[in-house]
Design an enzyme around this catalytic site. Sequence first.
Site, PDB file in Angstrom:
ATOM      1  N   CYS A  53       0.846  -1.190   0.000  1.00  0.00           N
ATOM      2  CA  CYS A  53       0.000   0.000   0.000  1.00  0.00           C
ATOM      3  C   CYS A  53       0.888   1.249   0.000  1.00  0.00           C
ATOM      4  CB  CYS A  53      -0.913   0.011   1.226  1.00  0.00           C
ATOM      5  SG  CYS A  53      -2.008   1.447   1.285  1.00  0.00           S
ATOM      6  N   CYS A  57       0.249   5.225   6.779  1.00  0.00           N
ATOM      7  CA  CYS A  57      -0.400   5.067   8.088  1.00  0.00           C
ATOM      8  C   CYS A  57       0.605   4.448   9.061  1.00  0.00           C
ATOM      9  CB  CYS A  57      -1.644   4.198   7.962  1.00  0.00           C
ATOM     10  SG  CYS A  57      -2.823   4.775   6.716  1.00  0.00           S
ATOM     11  N   CYS A  60       0.378   0.691  10.289  1.00  0.00           N
ATOM     12  CA  CYS A  60      -0.023  -0.379   9.376  1.00  0.00           C
ATOM     13  C   CYS A  60       1.137  -1.201   8.832  1.00  0.00           C
ATOM     14  CB  CYS A  60      -0.824   0.202   8.217  1.00  0.00           C
ATOM     15  SG  CYS A  60      -1.550  -1.084   7.168  1.00  0.00           S
ATOM     16  N   CYS A  97     -16.059  -9.498   5.973  1.00  0.00           N
ATOM     17  CA  CYS A  97     -15.478  -8.205   5.624  1.00  0.00           C
ATOM     18  C   CYS A  97     -14.271  -8.436   4.725  1.00  0.00           C
ATOM     19  CB  CYS A  97     -15.050  -7.460   6.877  1.00  0.00           C
ATOM     20  SG  CYS A  97     -16.399  -7.228   8.059  1.00  0.00           S
ATOM     21  N   CYS A 129     -19.158  -6.710   3.970  1.00  0.00           N
ATOM     22  CA  CYS A 129     -18.574  -5.386   4.195  1.00  0.00           C
ATOM     23  C   CYS A 129     -17.273  -5.321   3.404  1.00  0.00           C
ATOM     24  CB  CYS A 129     -18.311  -5.170   5.682  1.00  0.00           C
ATOM     25  SG  CYS A 129     -17.517  -3.585   6.087  1.00  0.00           S
ATOM     26  N   CYS A 189     -19.584   1.780   8.265  1.00  0.00           N
ATOM     27  CA  CYS A 189     -18.806   1.227   9.375  1.00  0.00           C
ATOM     28  C   CYS A 189     -17.606   2.152   9.563  1.00  0.00           C
ATOM     29  CB  CYS A 189     -18.362  -0.194   9.040  1.00  0.00           C
ATOM     30  SG  CYS A 189     -17.261  -0.957  10.266  1.00  0.00           S
ATOM     31  N   ARG A 261     -18.114  -2.548  17.688  1.00  0.00           N
ATOM     32  CA  ARG A 261     -17.331  -3.744  17.387  1.00  0.00           C
ATOM     33  C   ARG A 261     -16.008  -3.750  18.132  1.00  0.00           C
ATOM     34  NH1 ARG A 261     -20.174  -6.043  13.421  1.00  0.00           N
ATOM     35  NH2 ARG A 261     -21.447  -4.696  12.110  1.00  0.00           N
TER      36      ARG A 261
END
Length: 334
Positions: A53, A57, A60, A97, A129, A189, A261
């Site tokens: 990616c 972040c 991550c 998900c 999701c 979400c 959640r």
Amino acid sequence: MGVRYNWQESEISEIYNAPLLELIYQAASVHRQYHNPKQIQVCKLISIKTGACPEDCGYCAQSSRYKTEVQPQALLEKETIVNIAKQAKASGISRVCMGAAWREVRDNSQFDEVLEMVKEVTSMGLEVCCTLGMLTENQAKRLDDAGLYAYNHNLDTSRDHYSTIITTRTYDDRLNTINNVRQTNVTVCSGGILGLGETADDRISMLHTLSSLNPHPESVPINILSQVQGTPLENQPDVPIWDVIRMIATARIVMPTADVRLSAGRARLSEVEQAFCFMAGANSIFSSDDGQMLTVTTPCPGYDSDRELLNLLGLSMRSPFVKGEKKQPEPIVN
């Protein structure tokens, strides 16, 4: 108590900082007003495209900017996803998900493949999701047409703290994606991560932003940072369990209709700690058959141990689509 969209930060702060047992009692009371307290939704997260990616972040493991244990993996085949979903459904999972390590969705053949995955898994009678990065309104509508039940796009933290964690997209980029999803029938979400070096005021600010959205997100994940070697946040201290419970309870009170959640980081919590989280209003968890939530760096409790925990606490797995927020699609007839 009714649903409000005009919470002031000072009010949320007063709730968050209330005496802990009183806070849990208040949250448990609100939870029982809006939800079946005997049911927990159990979800399965599948990394359909892993690593590489371009974003930065700081938490991550999938960022291409950091050296972690994660090995990049191309988009999985639809058949692979369907088989994983079948196994999950057989274990009582009601929501699947699908996450892709993309900065944003692009209108290409890979997105077309994801749309086919959504159609196929949705036709199995499962809520689906997706979390695919930034999304245009047209892309959100295409996902809606494919039967998508929910789209995850977390705020992560407060607006003020955000730029210390991520520089490759803005806070408003995230809110814009949520707004694009809101132009469709897909549910939202959106939550955050505890342990990013934020203050209690940052947590309160994030909840204020979420609770000011009208309607509130149907799902609010509360994640606990899993420190990953090689990322900028690898040396962050663990989040105290009482902070997690305060966050869950406050989210439950200010967004009473949302599913709260208990997401990443649950693997390090004891049964007693998880029970406190459920008492405080958490009514959804992620479970796995391989001990991983998303990648090798994010452990996740297994189906069997979760089933034992729910049985111990007198809780049952919630069926899909019981919320009725989005009409269950017709099965695909081959």
